[in-house]
Scaffold this motif. Structure first.
Motif, PDB file in Angstrom:
ATOM      1  N   ASP A  24       0.827  -1.199   0.000  1.00 13.89           N
ATOM      2  CA  ASP A  24       0.000   0.000   0.000  1.00 13.89           C
ATOM      3  C   ASP A  24       0.868   1.259   0.000  1.00 13.89           C
ATOM      4  O   ASP A  24       0.580   2.235  -0.706  1.00 13.89           O
ATOM      5  N   ASP A  25       1.933   1.219   0.795  1.00 14.14           N
ATOM      6  CA  ASP A  25       2.853   2.356   0.827  1.00 14.14           C
ATOM      7  C   ASP A  25       3.562   2.516  -0.518  1.00 14.14           C
ATOM      8  O   ASP A  25       3.738   3.631  -1.019  1.00 14.14           O
ATOM      9  N   PHE A  26       3.979   1.389  -1.111  1.00 18.08           N
ATOM     10  CA  PHE A  26       4.635   1.422  -2.416  1.00 18.08           C
ATOM     11  C   PHE A  26       3.728   2.041  -3.480  1.00 18.08           C
ATOM     12  O   PHE A  26       4.147   2.918  -4.238  1.00 18.08           O
ATOM     13  N   GLU A  27       2.486   1.604  -3.530  1.00 17.70           N
ATOM     14  CA  GLU A  27       1.577   2.154  -4.530  1.00 17.70           C
ATOM     15  C   GLU A  27       1.342   3.646  -4.295  1.00 17.70           C
ATOM     16  O   GLU A  27       1.258   4.431  -5.252  1.00 17.70           O
ATOM     17  N   ALA A  28       1.257   4.054  -3.036  1.00 16.81           N
ATOM     18  CA  ALA A  28       1.089   5.482  -2.742  1.00 16.81           C
ATOM     19  C   ALA A  28       2.298   6.277  -3.220  1.00 16.81           C
ATOM     20  O   ALA A  28       2.148   7.383  -3.763  1.00 16.81           O
ATOM     21  N   ARG A  29       3.506   5.733  -3.016  1.00 16.75           N
ATOM     22  CA  ARG A  29       4.704   6.432  -3.503  1.00 16.75           C
ATOM     23  C   ARG A  29       4.718   6.503  -5.028  1.00 16.75           C
ATOM     24  O   ARG A  29       5.149   7.508  -5.610  1.00 16.75           O
ATOM     25  N   LEU A  30       4.276   5.426  -5.682  1.00 17.27           N
ATOM     26  CA  LEU A  30       4.193   5.469  -7.141  1.00 17.27           C
ATOM     27  C   LEU A  30       3.277   6.600  -7.598  1.00 17.27           C
ATOM     28  O   LEU A  30       3.647   7.425  -8.447  1.00 17.27           O
ATOM     29  N   ARG A  31       2.068   6.636  -7.053  1.00 18.63           N
ATOM     30  CA  ARG A  31       1.086   7.625  -7.511  1.00 18.63           C
ATOM     31  C   ARG A  31       1.542   9.047  -7.196  1.00 18.63           C
ATOM     32  O   ARG A  31       1.433   9.947  -8.038  1.00 18.63           O
ATOM     33  N   ARG A  32       2.069   9.230  -5.998  1.00 19.66           N
ATOM     34  CA  ARG A  32       2.390  10.575  -5.550  1.00 19.66           C
ATOM     35  C   ARG A  32       3.673  11.122  -6.180  1.00 19.66           C
ATOM     36  O   ARG A  32       3.745  12.289  -6.555  1.00 19.66           O
ATOM     37  N   SER A  33       4.676  10.253  -6.314  1.00 17.19           N
ATOM     38  CA  SER A  33       6.015  10.763  -6.632  1.00 17.19           C
ATOM     39  C   SER A  33       6.672  10.100  -7.841  1.00 17.19           C
ATOM     40  O   SER A  33       7.279  10.779  -8.672  1.00 17.19           O
ATOM     41  N   HIS A  34       6.574   8.777  -7.939  1.00 19.54           N
ATOM     42  CA  HIS A  34       7.474   8.094  -8.863  1.00 19.54           C
ATOM     43  C   HIS A  34       6.949   8.033 -10.289  1.00 19.54           C
ATOM     44  O   HIS A  34       7.736   8.180 -11.239  1.00 19.54           O
ATOM     45  N   LEU A  35       5.662   7.798 -10.471  1.00 16.64           N
ATOM     46  CA  LEU A  35       5.148   7.775 -11.836  1.00 16.64           C
ATOM     47  C   LEU A  35       5.335   9.124 -12.535  1.00 16.64           C
ATOM     48  O   LEU A  35       5.649   9.151 -13.733  1.00 16.64           O
ATOM     49  N   PRO A  36       5.173  10.256 -11.838  1.00 12.87           N
ATOM     50  CA  PRO A  36       5.518  11.531 -12.485  1.00 12.87           C
ATOM     51  C   PRO A  36       6.987  11.610 -12.913  1.00 12.87           C
ATOM     52  O   PRO A  36       7.304  12.233 -13.937  1.00 12.87           O
ATOM     53  N   ARG A  37       7.888  10.985 -12.154  1.00 16.45           N
ATOM     54  CA  ARG A  37       9.289  10.944 -12.581  1.00 16.45           C
ATOM     55  C   ARG A  37       9.422  10.170 -13.887  1.00 16.45           C
ATOM     56  O   ARG A  37      10.122  10.603 -14.818  1.00 16.45           O
ATOM     57  N   LEU A  38       8.771   8.996 -13.953  1.00 18.84           N
ATOM     58  CA  LEU A  38       8.846   8.188 -15.179  1.00 18.84           C
ATOM     59  C   LEU A  38       8.273   8.951 -16.363  1.00 18.84           C
ATOM     60  O   LEU A  38       8.824   8.905 -17.473  1.00 18.84           O
ATOM     61  N   ALA A  39       7.164   9.645 -16.148  1.00 17.10           N
ATOM     62  CA  ALA A  39       6.553  10.415 -17.238  1.00 17.10           C
ATOM     63  C   ALA A  39       7.496  11.499 -17.726  1.00 17.10           C
ATOM     64  O   ALA A  39       7.641  11.730 -18.936  1.00 17.10           O
ATOM     65  N   ALA A  40       8.166  12.194 -16.799  1.00 16.65           N
ATOM     66  CA  ALA A  40       9.104  13.243 -17.198  1.00 16.65           C
ATOM     67  C   ALA A  40      10.279  12.666 -17.966  1.00 16.65           C
ATOM     68  O   ALA A  40      10.827  13.308 -18.865  1.00 16.65           O
ATOM     69  N   LEU A  41      10.658  11.425 -17.638  1.00 21.47           N
ATOM     70  CA  LEU A  41      11.753  10.758 -18.336  1.00 21.47           C
ATOM     71  C   LEU A  41      11.329  10.245 -19.708  1.00 21.47           C
ATOM     72  O   LEU A  41      12.162   9.862 -20.522  1.00 21.47           O
ATOM     73  N   GLY A  42      10.022  10.250 -19.978  1.00 24.18           N
ATOM     74  CA  GLY A  42       9.520   9.810 -21.268  1.00 24.18           C
ATOM     75  C   GLY A  42       9.173   8.336 -21.330  1.00 24.18           C
ATOM     76  O   GLY A  42       9.030   7.777 -22.422  1.00 24.18           O
ATOM     77  N   ILE A  43       9.013   7.693 -20.172  1.00 24.55           N
ATOM     78  CA  ILE A  43       8.670   6.270 -20.121  1.00 24.55           C
ATOM     79  C   ILE A  43       7.154   6.129 -20.171  1.00 24.55           C
ATOM     80  O   ILE A  43       6.435   6.689 -19.343  1.00 24.55           O
ATOM     81  N   GLU A  44       6.664   5.350 -21.131  1.00 23.43           N
ATOM     82  CA  GLU A  44       5.223   5.168 -21.314  1.00 23.43           C
ATOM     83  C   GLU A  44       4.754   3.947 -20.522  1.00 23.43           C
ATOM     84  O   GLU A  44       4.452   2.893 -21.071  1.00 23.43           O
ATOM     85  N   TYR A  45       4.688   4.103 -19.224  1.00 25.36           N
ATOM     86  CA  TYR A  45       4.331   3.026 -18.317  1.00 25.36           C
ATOM     87  C   TYR A  45       2.831   2.702 -18.398  1.00 25.36           C
ATOM     88  O   TYR A  45       2.029   3.470 -18.919  1.00 25.36           O
ATOM     89  N   ARG A  46       2.481   1.544 -17.872  1.00 26.02           N
ATOM     90  CA  ARG A  46       1.069   1.183 -17.737  1.00 26.02           C
ATOM     91  C   ARG A  46       0.487   1.908 -16.528  1.00 26.02           C
ATOM     92  O   ARG A  46       0.956   1.728 -15.406  1.00 26.02           O
ATOM     93  N   PRO A  47      -0.560   2.713 -16.708  1.00 24.96           N
ATOM     94  CA  PRO A  47      -1.186   3.351 -15.546  1.00 24.96           C
ATOM     95  C   PRO A  47      -1.699   2.312 -14.554  1.00 24.96           C
ATOM     96  O   PRO A  47      -2.122   1.210 -14.936  1.00 24.96           O
TER      97      PRO A  47
END
Length: 574
Positions: free
Chosen positions: A485-508
């Motif tokens: 649960d903590d991992f998913e919260a970190r993904l949503r809050r912080s890490h997926l925006p990092r991947l998006a800025a890097l240009g990685i087309e991750y699965r939402p």
């Protein structure tokens, strides 16, 4: 703030958050002890790109960011301290210094991953991070044989690996569908073997073909460049030349090394293939000469020899192969499989390297130094451990990233079954009850990105991320620190925006975008027929120990491993 340092992935060993923040400005400079200047320069470069500041590398203790050697730490260990006065990175070696810089970059927010200035960096929280990895081998296998990935795409994967503190890139360079590395002694390997006339688009059983030629290969200078680029980010590149099966691209170029000597095309269909190497001295010499050039290009310790999914039928039915087996004193022609692998492994060992093979190699008299890649669940790894061998865990039940990520109707076509993000996060490298005296032989684990149906970088991105994020945390972070649960919260809050800025087309996390959904051609559903339901693990394992997380794969038990798993994670499978 929640008491943690702003959503780091993988989560560190220790985080101590303090009151206040530090805002970087255009006056930031960096200094480093001599052994860490390359890592300090890396940080300065990414800051220059994302901010437009000069960020000089200076010889002054007045620099805002200071890299210092700490001989009491392991080579991958670091301490990152952020105060109002500046940032101090104390690391046990250059790799630890880079990992500290990666954590610092994460704390600076998505803007720090841009190639040009588009906004302000995030303020840095004050506090201390103490960190080091749990496992030595934190890997990713990239199949560039089924679908070729241009050099720049490989660099992009390397960058993403470094962001997640992964340190081993296994390149699957050859297969039935393509040969991807230039071998100067045997030019037809790339002249003929590097391209095929078309590719299949659907299930193996009911393939639909695209009728478009596909190909490509890396020159030797390309390989040297890839290896050097990865090395600067403390990533070892492990090449794999898959033998004695998965060799139809080789046989298309040099048919004299096939069992029947017939001219074959580079294969367009995936799946098991009866065509294997001819078991004679000329073929052994040819393959060993290929390995000689490969070892010159890849200076790392490990060299992959494959050994997986090798049918014996051609040897068993061929009179020459039967005679050859008799000459060698083998019990039957099917034993030529083991004889060939022993020749290749011995050749690599004689050069001072370590052969790496898939777990089928345990079916033969295995040379002592072979590193076993356990892919068919945990069983091969367990057996190798009891033989005192080094093992890398790569179970297809959890770490195959060519699979479904949910059972929703809009997932794109996979080659395998369902492996969700929670399942990957729940992955535990050590088989339950592993005796402490054997743990040192488990080097770590890797995920495998097979590309039979991943024909573009966009498709590879989708299948890799965010599952690679979960893999990284399973391999780096202490087991007791991991909470889904903590991992998913970190993904949503912080890490997926990092991947998006890097240009990685991750699965939402909530499902694919419309343009990421499954293709709409006829017969694509062959792999999901009633005769072959997709599932996370084989039902036929009768005796199993199940991890308590509901998304976890079942691990086959072993009577020698008697301690039950107590590993639990707090999440429902998505």
């Amino acid at each position: 703030m929640t008491g943690k340092m702003s959503g780091l992935v993988p989560i560190p060993l220790v985080e101590e958050l303090q009151e206040g923040e530090l805002v970087l400005d255009s006056g930031v400079s960096v200094t480093a002890d001599a052994a860490m200047r390359a890592e300090a320069e890396w940080l300065a470069v990414v800051l220059r790109e994302s901010t437009g500041w000069t960020v000089p590398l200076v010889d002054s203790q007045d620099a805002l960011v200071r890299f210092e050697a700490d001989e009491d730490r392991g080579s991958e260990s670091y301490r990152l301290e952020i105060t109002q006065e500046g940032i101090i990175i104390a690391a046990g070696g250059p790799a630890g210094a880079l990992y500290a810089a990666q954590s610092l970059r994460q704390l600076l927010g998505p803007t720090a991953y841009r190639r040009a200035r588009v906004g302000a960096l995030d303020p840095l929280p004050l506090g201390v991070i103490e960190d080091e990895p749990r496992f030595r081998w934190r890997g990713l296998m990239l199949d560039v044989a089924r679908h070729f990935m241009p050099k720049n795409s490989v660099f992009r994967v390397i960058d993403a690996m470094a962001l997640h503190k992964l340190n081993t890139l296994h390149l699957h360079l050859t297969d039935d569908q393509g040969w991807r590395v230039e071998i100067q002694r045997y030019p037809r390997l790339t002249e003929v073997g590097s391209w095929r006339t078309q590719s299949h688009m659907g299930a193996v059983e009911q393939a639909v073909f695209d009728t478009a030629p596909h190909g490509g290969f890396y020159t030797q200078d390309d390989i040297r460049e890839i290896v050097a680029y990865a090395g600067r980010l403390h990533i070892t590149v492990v090449p794999e030349i898959d033998v004695p099966g998965h060799v139809q691209a080789l046989l298309a170029a040099y048919p004299e090394h096939s069992v029947h000597g017939e001219q074959l095309p580079v294969r367009v269909r995936s799946g098991l293939n009866d065509n294997v190497l001819r078991a004679d001295e000329d073929t052994v010499r040819m393959v060993c000469e290929v390995f000689d050039e490969v070892m010159e290009l890849f200076p790392g310790r490990w060299i992959g020899i494959g050994g997986d999914e090798v049918p014996r039928v051609q040897w068993e039915r061929d009179p020459h192969s039967q005679s050859r087996a008799n000459e060698l004193g083998l019990p039957d022609a099917s034993s030529l499989y083991g004889w060939l692998l022993q020749q290749f492994a011995a050749h690599i060992s004689s050069a001072g390297r370590v052969p790496v093979a898939w777990d089928e190699i345990l079916e033969i008299d295995v040379p002592d130094d072979v590193l076993v890649m356990s892919w068919r669940g945990y069983d091969g790894g367990v057996e190798a451990l009891w033989q005192g061998r080094d093992v890398v865990m790569s179970p297809n039940t959890v770490l195959y990233f060519d699979t479904f990520q949910s059972d929703g109707p809009d997932e794109p076509l996979p080659i395998g079954d369902l492996i969700s993000l929670p399942q990957v996060y729940a992955f535990e490298v050590l088989p339950p009850g592993t005796p402490p005296e054997l743990e040192e032989h488990v080097l770590g684990a890797q995920a495998n990105v097979w590309t039979e149906l991943l024909e573009t970088q966009r498709r590879v991105d989708f299948n890799m991320f965010p599952r690679v994020c979960a893999l990284a945390e399973a391999l780096w972070s202490p087991r007791e620190k991991r909470d889904y649960d903590d991992f998913e919260a970190r993904l949503r809050r912080s890490h997926l925006p990092r991947l998006a800025a890097l240009g990685i087309e991750y699965r939402p996390l909530d499902g694919p975008h419309p343009w990421q959904s499954r293709p709409g051609f006829a017969n694509w559903v062959g792999d999901l027929s009633e005769d072959r339901p997709h599932q996370a693990y084989p039902e036929e394992w009768p005796d199993a120990v199940e991890q308590t997380h509901p998304g976890a794969a079942v691990i086959p038990s072993d009577p020698r491993f008697t301690t039950p798993s107590e590993f639990a994670l707090t999440a429902e499978e998505s």
